[in-house]
Design a protein around this motif. Structure first.
Motif, PDB file in Angstrom:
ATOM      1  N   SER A 130      66.735  66.133  48.338  1.00 36.40           N
ATOM      2  CA  SER A 130      67.307  64.915  47.749  1.00 36.40           C
ATOM      3  C   SER A 130      66.672  64.622  46.396  1.00 36.40           C
ATOM      4  CB  SER A 130      67.109  63.721  48.694  1.00 36.40           C
ATOM      5  OG  SER A 130      67.793  63.931  49.913  1.00 36.40           O
ATOM      6  N   LEU A 131      65.888  65.570  45.903  1.00 37.94           N
ATOM      7  CA  LEU A 131      65.171  65.456  44.622  1.00 37.94           C
ATOM      8  C   LEU A 131      64.185  64.305  44.643  1.00 37.94           C
ATOM      9  CD1 LEU A 131      68.104  66.233  42.140  1.00 37.94           C
ATOM     10  CD2 LEU A 131      66.497  67.813  43.229  1.00 37.94           C
ATOM     11  N   GLU A 132      63.591  64.068  45.803  1.00 38.40           N
ATOM     12  CA  GLU A 132      62.554  63.052  45.974  1.00 38.40           C
ATOM     13  C   GLU A 132      61.201  63.737  46.060  1.00 38.40           C
ATOM     14  OE1 GLU A 132      65.245  59.951  48.650  1.00 38.40           O
ATOM     15  OE2 GLU A 132      64.018  61.492  49.624  1.00 38.40           O
ATOM     16  N   ASN A 133      60.186  63.072  45.523  1.00 40.14           N
ATOM     17  CA  ASN A 133      58.846  63.643  45.533  1.00 40.14           C
ATOM     18  C   ASN A 133      58.278  63.665  46.944  1.00 40.14           C
ATOM     19  OD1 ASN A 133      56.578  64.742  44.216  1.00 40.14           O
ATOM     20  ND2 ASN A 133      55.544  62.768  44.264  1.00 40.14           N
ATOM     21  N   THR A 134      57.590  64.751  47.275  1.00 37.62           N
ATOM     22  CA  THR A 134      56.877  64.873  48.543  1.00 37.62           C
ATOM     23  C   THR A 134      55.505  65.462  48.260  1.00 37.62           C
ATOM     24  OG1 THR A 134      57.689  67.111  48.992  1.00 37.62           O
ATOM     25  CG2 THR A 134      59.045  65.280  49.775  1.00 37.62           C
ATOM     26  N   ASP A 135      54.614  65.387  49.234  1.00 31.03           N
ATOM     27  CA  ASP A 135      53.341  66.084  49.088  1.00 31.03           C
ATOM     28  C   ASP A 135      53.593  67.578  48.968  1.00 31.03           C
ATOM     29  OD1 ASP A 135      51.668  63.889  49.214  1.00 31.03           O
ATOM     30  OD2 ASP A 135      51.250  64.083  51.347  1.00 31.03           O
ATOM     31  N   CYS A 136      52.995  68.211  47.970  1.00 33.06           N
ATOM     32  CA  CYS A 136      52.972  69.666  47.980  1.00 33.06           C
ATOM     33  C   CYS A 136      52.139  70.080  49.188  1.00 33.06           C
ATOM     34  CB  CYS A 136      52.352  70.202  46.695  1.00 33.06           C
ATOM     35  SG  CYS A 136      53.344  69.911  45.207  1.00 33.06           S
ATOM     36  N   SER A 137      52.602  71.014  49.968  1.00 32.24           N
ATOM     37  CA  SER A 137      51.964  71.371  51.227  1.00 32.24           C
ATOM     38  C   SER A 137      50.527  71.835  51.004  1.00 32.24           C
ATOM     39  CB  SER A 137      52.753  72.474  51.925  1.00 32.24           C
ATOM     40  OG  SER A 137      52.576  73.712  51.257  1.00 32.24           O
ATOM     41  N   SER A 138      49.751  71.818  52.067  1.00 27.95           N
ATOM     42  CA  SER A 138      48.351  72.245  51.973  1.00 27.95           C
ATOM     43  C   SER A 138      48.263  73.694  51.512  1.00 27.95           C
ATOM     44  CB  SER A 138      47.648  72.066  53.316  1.00 27.95           C
ATOM     45  OG  SER A 138      48.299  72.815  54.331  1.00 27.95           O
ATOM     46  N   THR A 139      49.226  74.509  51.924  1.00 24.61           N
ATOM     47  CA  THR A 139      49.240  75.900  51.475  1.00 24.61           C
ATOM     48  C   THR A 139      49.387  75.972  49.962  1.00 24.61           C
ATOM     49  OG1 THR A 139      50.224  76.657  53.541  1.00 24.61           O
ATOM     50  CG2 THR A 139      50.481  78.096  51.635  1.00 24.61           C
ATOM     51  N   VAL A 140      50.299  75.183  49.430  1.00 18.95           N
ATOM     52  CA  VAL A 140      50.515  75.167  47.989  1.00 18.95           C
ATOM     53  C   VAL A 140      49.317  74.564  47.269  1.00 18.95           C
ATOM     54  CG1 VAL A 140      51.972  74.255  46.144  1.00 18.95           C
ATOM     55  CG2 VAL A 140      53.005  75.097  48.250  1.00 18.95           C
ATOM     56  N   GLN A 141      48.779  73.484  47.823  1.00 14.45           N
ATOM     57  CA  GLN A 141      47.626  72.853  47.204  1.00 14.45           C
ATOM     58  C   GLN A 141      46.468  73.841  47.051  1.00 14.45           C
ATOM     59  OE1 GLN A 141      46.938  69.792  45.986  1.00 14.45           O
ATOM     60  NE2 GLN A 141      48.952  68.932  46.337  1.00 14.45           N
ATOM     61  N   LYS A 142      46.255  74.660  48.065  1.00 19.90           N
ATOM     62  CA  LYS A 142      45.123  75.581  48.049  1.00 19.90           C
ATOM     63  C   LYS A 142      45.349  76.766  47.120  1.00 19.90           C
ATOM     64  CE  LYS A 142      43.585  74.514  52.759  1.00 19.90           C
ATOM     65  NZ  LYS A 142      43.453  75.032  54.150  1.00 19.90           N
ATOM     66  N   THR A 143      46.586  77.202  47.003  1.00 14.08           N
ATOM     67  CA  THR A 143      46.844  78.429  46.265  1.00 14.08           C
ATOM     68  C   THR A 143      47.355  78.227  44.850  1.00 14.08           C
ATOM     69  OG1 THR A 143      49.097  78.581  47.161  1.00 14.08           O
ATOM     70  CG2 THR A 143      47.349  79.686  48.391  1.00 14.08           C
ATOM     71  N   ALA A 144      47.887  77.042  44.550  1.00  9.59           N
ATOM     72  CA  ALA A 144      48.597  76.890  43.280  1.00  9.59           C
ATOM     73  C   ALA A 144      47.942  75.928  42.306  1.00  9.59           C
ATOM     74  CB  ALA A 144      50.030  76.439  43.546  1.00  9.59           C
ATOM     75  N   THR A 145      46.847  75.306  42.666  1.00  7.49           N
ATOM     76  CA  THR A 145      46.158  74.393  41.749  1.00  7.49           C
ATOM     77  C   THR A 145      44.982  75.129  41.140  1.00  7.49           C
ATOM     78  OG1 THR A 145      46.820  72.437  42.984  1.00  7.49           O
ATOM     79  CG2 THR A 145      44.929  72.203  41.527  1.00  7.49           C
ATOM     80  N   SER A 146      45.053  75.421  39.846  1.00  9.36           N
ATOM     81  CA  SER A 146      44.040  76.268  39.221  1.00  9.36           C
ATOM     82  C   SER A 146      42.813  75.494  38.746  1.00  9.36           C
ATOM     83  CB  SER A 146      44.651  77.034  38.047  1.00  9.36           C
ATOM     84  OG  SER A 146      44.941  76.163  36.978  1.00  9.36           O
ATOM     85  N   CYS A 147      42.891  74.168  38.629  1.00  7.79           N
ATOM     86  CA  CYS A 147      41.733  73.411  38.163  1.00  7.79           C
ATOM     87  C   CYS A 147      40.591  73.508  39.176  1.00  7.79           C
ATOM     88  CB  CYS A 147      42.109  71.938  37.950  1.00  7.79           C
ATOM     89  SG  CYS A 147      43.414  71.679  36.737  1.00  7.79           S
ATOM     90  N   ARG A 148      39.399  73.684  38.713  1.00  5.23           N
ATOM     91  CA  ARG A 148      38.233  73.796  39.579  1.00  5.23           C
ATOM     92  C   ARG A 148      37.895  72.438  40.180  1.00  5.23           C
ATOM     93  NH1 ARG A 148      34.489  77.406  35.418  1.00  5.23           N
ATOM     94  NH2 ARG A 148      35.814  79.254  35.409  1.00  5.23           N
ATOM     95  N   GLU A 149      37.870  72.375  41.489  1.00  4.10           N
ATOM     96  CA  GLU A 149      37.712  71.091  42.161  1.00  4.10           C
ATOM     97  C   GLU A 149      36.326  70.488  41.978  1.00  4.10           C
ATOM     98  OE1 GLU A 149      39.124  70.600  46.097  1.00  4.10           O
ATOM     99  OE2 GLU A 149      40.777  72.015  45.857  1.00  4.10           O
ATOM    100  N   ASN A 150      35.328  71.297  41.724  1.00  2.00           N
ATOM    101  CA  ASN A 150      33.959  70.782  41.614  1.00  2.00           C
ATOM    102  C   ASN A 150      33.540  70.475  40.181  1.00  2.00           C
ATOM    103  OD1 ASN A 150      33.919  73.445  40.806  1.00  2.00           O
ATOM    104  ND2 ASN A 150      31.963  73.925  41.787  1.00  2.00           N
ATOM    105  N   GLU A 151      34.485  70.504  39.245  1.00  2.00           N
ATOM    106  CA  GLU A 151      34.181  70.198  37.852  1.00  2.00           C
ATOM    107  C   GLU A 151      35.154  69.155  37.319  1.00  2.00           C
ATOM    108  OE1 GLU A 151      33.854  73.582  35.326  1.00  2.00           O
ATOM    109  OE2 GLU A 151      32.782  74.783  36.819  1.00  2.00           O
ATOM    110  N   ASP A 152      34.660  68.318  36.415  1.00  2.00           N
ATOM    111  CA  ASP A 152      35.523  67.288  35.832  1.00  2.00           C
ATOM    112  C   ASP A 152      36.653  67.930  35.027  1.00  2.00           C
ATOM    113  OD1 ASP A 152      34.095  65.230  36.912  1.00  2.00           O
ATOM    114  OD2 ASP A 152      33.056  64.684  35.057  1.00  2.00           O
TER     115      ASP A 152
END
Length: 231
Positions: A202-224
């Motif tokens: 429906s073109l509504e925003n949803t949470d990107c799944s945990s699988t996507v969150q883990k594999t597709a976010t390139s920013c380092r979580e432990n750095e600003d």
């Protein structure tokens, strides 16, 4: 149809720290199957690409799969036709310019239509070239990261960074769904460069799944994460 996400064209970037999804999807392949789980609305932050444009711009709207190592593309042979976009030509250049690489903006649009738009058009709101491009522009305006940052008190600065969780919360709380985002790395700090919102059918925003969150976010979580100011 239920939509989720897997893969991305951000793999076109070749920075040291690379952008959203690049390492993960370098081996992902294109599939002629039209089936997908969700749509990924992909945005670019112009200052990260040395562009003087004063707002987020579009990279694309990509039908995506959550768990498979491929994604639908080139789903039919309908050619890109600029004449069909005459009514929104000004908006196209404003919100969907080519800010990376040496190719022309029209070639960029042609690529996005042929590779991704021909697969997204199975959804009625996106079933023509005009509806696909105009609809995606409207989605960008609805999911503008700057709005969420202002509300959360996050301001561009090359001397003050923000934690991964601060940026994720600002976006997730404002848009009722966690996005994914990518960074450039200059050898000292990581800078926000890309954003991806996972949309349902429906073109509504949803949470990107945990699988996507883990594999597709390139920013380092432990750095600003630093956010450059518009030029």
């Amino acid at each position: 149809m239920h939509l989720k996400f897997y893969r991305s064209n951000f793999c076109e970037m070749k920075t040291v720290f690379l952008l959203l999804c690049i390492v993960v999807f370098a081996s992902a392949g294109c599939s002629s199957s039209e089936k997908f789980d969700y749509l990924l609305l992909t945005q670019q932050y112009p200052p990260a690409f040395s562009s003087n444009i004063g707002h987020w711009t579009l990279h694309g709207l990509w039908p995506s799969r959550t768990y498979e190592n491929n994604y639908p593309c080139n789903c039919d042979k309908e050619k890109f036709d600029m004449d069909k976009l005459e009514a929104i030509k000004t908006s196209m250049y404003e919100w969907w310019p080519s800010i990376r690489g040496s190719g022309s903006t029209i070639d960029f649009w042609s690529h996005e239509w042929s590779k991704h738009g021909t697969c997204a058009e199975q959804l009625q709101p996106l079933d023509t070239q005009l509806k696909f491009f105009n609809g995606t522009i409207n989605l960008l305006k609805n999911f503008n990261p700057d709005d969420s940052f202002r509300k959360a008190g996050i301001v561009p600065s090359e001397t003050k960074g923000y934690s991964h969780s601060e940026i994720e919360s600002a976006l997730g709380d404002y848009y009722n769904g966690k996005p994914i985002f990518g960074c450039n790395w200059n050898g000292k700090h990581q800078f926000l460069a890309t954003m991806g919102f996972c949309l349902n059918d429906s073109l509504e925003n949803t949470d990107c799944s945990s699988t996507v969150q883990k594999t597709a976010t390139s920013c380092r979580e432990n750095e600003d994460i630093y956010i450059q100011a518009y030029q």
